[in-house]
Design a protein around this motif. Sequence first.
Motif, PDB file in Angstrom:
ATOM      1  N   GLN A  92       9.528 -18.853  16.188  1.00 35.45           N
ATOM      2  CA  GLN A  92       9.462 -20.279  15.833  1.00 35.45           C
ATOM      3  C   GLN A  92      10.743 -20.749  15.165  1.00 35.45           C
ATOM      4  N   LEU A  93      11.338 -19.888  14.322  1.00 34.95           N
ATOM      5  CA  LEU A  93      12.603 -20.273  13.693  1.00 34.95           C
ATOM      6  C   LEU A  93      13.708 -20.410  14.734  1.00 34.95           C
ATOM      7  N   LYS A  94      13.684 -19.543  15.741  1.00 35.98           N
ATOM      8  CA  LYS A  94      14.674 -19.623  16.818  1.00 35.98           C
ATOM      9  C   LYS A  94      14.565 -20.949  17.563  1.00 35.98           C
ATOM     10  N   LYS A  95      13.354 -21.438  17.753  1.00 41.08           N
ATOM     11  CA  LYS A  95      13.174 -22.733  18.430  1.00 41.08           C
ATOM     12  C   LYS A  95      13.673 -23.882  17.561  1.00 41.08           C
ATOM     13  N   LEU A  96      13.453 -23.793  16.256  1.00 44.10           N
ATOM     14  CA  LEU A  96      13.881 -24.866  15.370  1.00 44.10           C
ATOM     15  C   LEU A  96      15.388 -24.872  15.153  1.00 44.10           C
ATOM     16  N   TRP A  97      15.987 -23.671  15.106  1.00 46.72           N
ATOM     17  CA  TRP A  97      17.446 -23.553  14.895  1.00 46.72           C
ATOM     18  C   TRP A  97      17.999 -22.639  15.987  1.00 46.72           C
ATOM     19  N   PRO A  98      18.310 -23.162  17.152  1.00 42.96           N
ATOM     20  CA  PRO A  98      18.734 -22.336  18.308  1.00 42.96           C
ATOM     21  C   PRO A  98      19.958 -21.468  18.037  1.00 42.96           C
ATOM     22  N   ASP A  99      20.824 -21.885  17.116  1.00 39.74           N
ATOM     23  CA  ASP A  99      22.030 -21.100  16.818  1.00 39.74           C
ATOM     24  C   ASP A  99      21.815 -20.091  15.694  1.00 39.74           C
ATOM     25  N   LEU A 100      20.586 -19.920  15.273  1.00 45.53           N
ATOM     26  CA  LEU A 100      20.274 -19.012  14.182  1.00 45.53           C
ATOM     27  C   LEU A 100      20.735 -17.586  14.501  1.00 45.53           C
ATOM     28  N   LYS A 101      21.355 -16.944  13.527  1.00 45.51           N
ATOM     29  CA  LYS A 101      21.792 -15.551  13.682  1.00 45.51           C
ATOM     30  C   LYS A 101      20.840 -14.644  12.894  1.00 45.51           C
ATOM     31  N   PHE A 102      20.499 -13.525  13.507  1.00 42.44           N
ATOM     32  CA  PHE A 102      19.571 -12.577  12.895  1.00 42.44           C
ATOM     33  C   PHE A 102      20.339 -11.357  12.400  1.00 42.44           C
ATOM     34  N   ILE A 103      19.981 -10.888  11.215  1.00 43.25           N
ATOM     35  CA  ILE A 103      20.646  -9.735  10.626  1.00 43.25           C
ATOM     36  C   ILE A 103      19.641  -8.606  10.471  1.00 43.25           C
ATOM     37  N   GLY A 104      19.964  -7.466  11.086  1.00 44.70           N
ATOM     38  CA  GLY A 104      19.120  -6.287  10.981  1.00 44.70           C
ATOM     39  C   GLY A 104      19.968  -5.053  11.233  1.00 44.70           C
ATOM     40  N   ASN A 105      19.330  -3.902  11.302  1.00 49.96           N
ATOM     41  CA  ASN A 105      20.074  -2.683  11.605  1.00 49.96           C
ATOM     42  C   ASN A 105      19.810  -2.256  13.048  1.00 49.96           C
ATOM     43  N   ALA A 106      20.365  -1.140  13.438  1.00 46.23           N
ATOM     44  CA  ALA A 106      20.276  -0.718  14.842  1.00 46.23           C
ATOM     45  C   ALA A 106      18.833  -0.530  15.289  1.00 46.23           C
ATOM     46  N   LYS A 107      17.963  -0.127  14.368  1.00 49.22           N
ATOM     47  CA  LYS A 107      16.571   0.098  14.740  1.00 49.22           C
ATOM     48  C   LYS A 107      15.750  -1.194  14.755  1.00 49.22           C
ATOM     49  N   THR A 108      16.338  -2.258  14.228  1.00 52.64           N
ATOM     50  CA  THR A 108      15.690  -3.566  14.293  1.00 52.64           C
ATOM     51  C   THR A 108      15.766  -4.135  15.704  1.00 52.64           C
ATOM     52  N   VAL A 109      16.861  -3.848  16.401  1.00 50.22           N
ATOM     53  CA  VAL A 109      17.165  -4.503  17.676  1.00 50.22           C
ATOM     54  C   VAL A 109      16.058  -4.330  18.718  1.00 50.22           C
ATOM     55  N   PRO A 110      15.595  -3.101  19.017  1.00 52.66           N
ATOM     56  CA  PRO A 110      14.540  -2.981  20.031  1.00 52.66           C
ATOM     57  C   PRO A 110      13.232  -3.642  19.614  1.00 52.66           C
ATOM     58  N   LEU A 111      12.954  -3.678  18.320  1.00 53.08           N
ATOM     59  CA  LEU A 111      11.731  -4.335  17.859  1.00 53.08           C
ATOM     60  C   LEU A 111      11.832  -5.852  17.994  1.00 53.08           C
ATOM     61  N   MET A 112      13.026  -6.398  17.804  1.00 53.07           N
ATOM     62  CA  MET A 112      13.227  -7.839  18.026  1.00 53.07           C
ATOM     63  C   MET A 112      12.922  -8.201  19.472  1.00 53.07           C
ATOM     64  N   LYS A 113      13.372  -7.356  20.388  1.00 54.57           N
ATOM     65  CA  LYS A 113      13.084  -7.599  21.809  1.00 54.57           C
ATOM     66  C   LYS A 113      11.602  -7.408  22.106  1.00 54.57           C
TER      67      LYS A 113
END
Length: 395
Positions: A92-113
């Motif tokens: 939902q935040l991505k829809k409200l702010w399309p240019d939003l950048k996400f900060i996580g570590n390498a193990k965050t990435v597959p979970l984001m997908k």
Amino acid sequence: MHNPIQVSNDTWWTGVNDFETDLFESLWPLPQGVAYNAYLITGTNATAAIDTVKGPHFDEYIKKLTQALNGRDLNYLVVNHMEPDHAGLISQLKKLWPDLKFIGNAKTVPLMKGYHGITENILTVKDGDALDLGGHVLKFAAVPMLHWPESMVTFDETTGVLFSNDSFGGFGAHEGGIFDDEKLQSRWEDEMLRYYAAIVAKYSNVVQMALKKLSGLKIKNIFPSHGTLFRKDITSVINLYDKWSKQEGERGAVVVYGSMYGNTRRMAEAVCTGLAQAKVYDVRLYDASRVDMSVILRDIWKFKGLAILSCTYNTLLFPQIESLCSKLLNRMPKNKILGIAGSYSWSKGALTALQAFAEKIKLEKVAPEVEVYAAPTAEDLKQCAELGFNIGEKL
């Protein structure tokens, strides 16, 4: 708490209370509700949210977030943890702010997908990496398996705030104030320990590693993702976590039993009598069928003494005692004195199963191992009292 609350310089609490969810993770009762703590930092150059909240609370969270932003865009979302009660509103935040950048570590990435289908605008950080928001410098540290592989914490070097993720978290919604100096410690500490025993205890060795990793930081406040925010006496809160993760139990005992018709309960009461005779006065007697497992685990973590008694049920342990033993083997408590006893009628089984459990759990075990046929005799109850006394003498 319908508006954001300023909790430090340019830092806002944008979390929510949840009184509707009955079971945390569909397992642990929430008689006092639970808080999902989320935060916003408004630097001079950029803004950064720290986590979101559980999905059903979208409207309240977005209202607080946009109010705290005060007309500014949201530039970053720090994803300390991908569990849905922390990260439920990422899409939902991505829809409200399309240019939003996400900060996580390498193990965050597959979970984001996996959870949100997001593969772009993810900034991958390692231990010690920093983000300058203008007036606020955020530093990141991984705390893997506390309690997911991607878990991390965020430290604001400018304010001294540690956004500690699930570490230092607790059950219980905010009642009035959100800070430790606005509540009775007895109100939040029990729910914090119950949360620790249920959620974090399995990873106590990781807690010790995390405490060492964070020991060099000049921490002024600890803001977790659940429960009370700490600003009064940070050292005492860290000491609690240190004690719980080292499993430095107090002088007291938990006596927990499974009984169909009251005979094993009588045995458990005799164990309590023996403990009292050994001058152990903090004793918790629990019927495993009627007291929630998180309460039993909490007090097992709190005290050094433990007695487990079970009747035989279809040649096995009584189901609730079997469940307790499974949960204890998962968490592997240490530094405890263990006593066991079983009862049976047409078939043995309980004591044999408890003996196998005791072998696996590797706690110091005391005699006698009591086994009762049908209803306990006076001699049986005397042995149970002796078991309680011997536990007490070891504490």
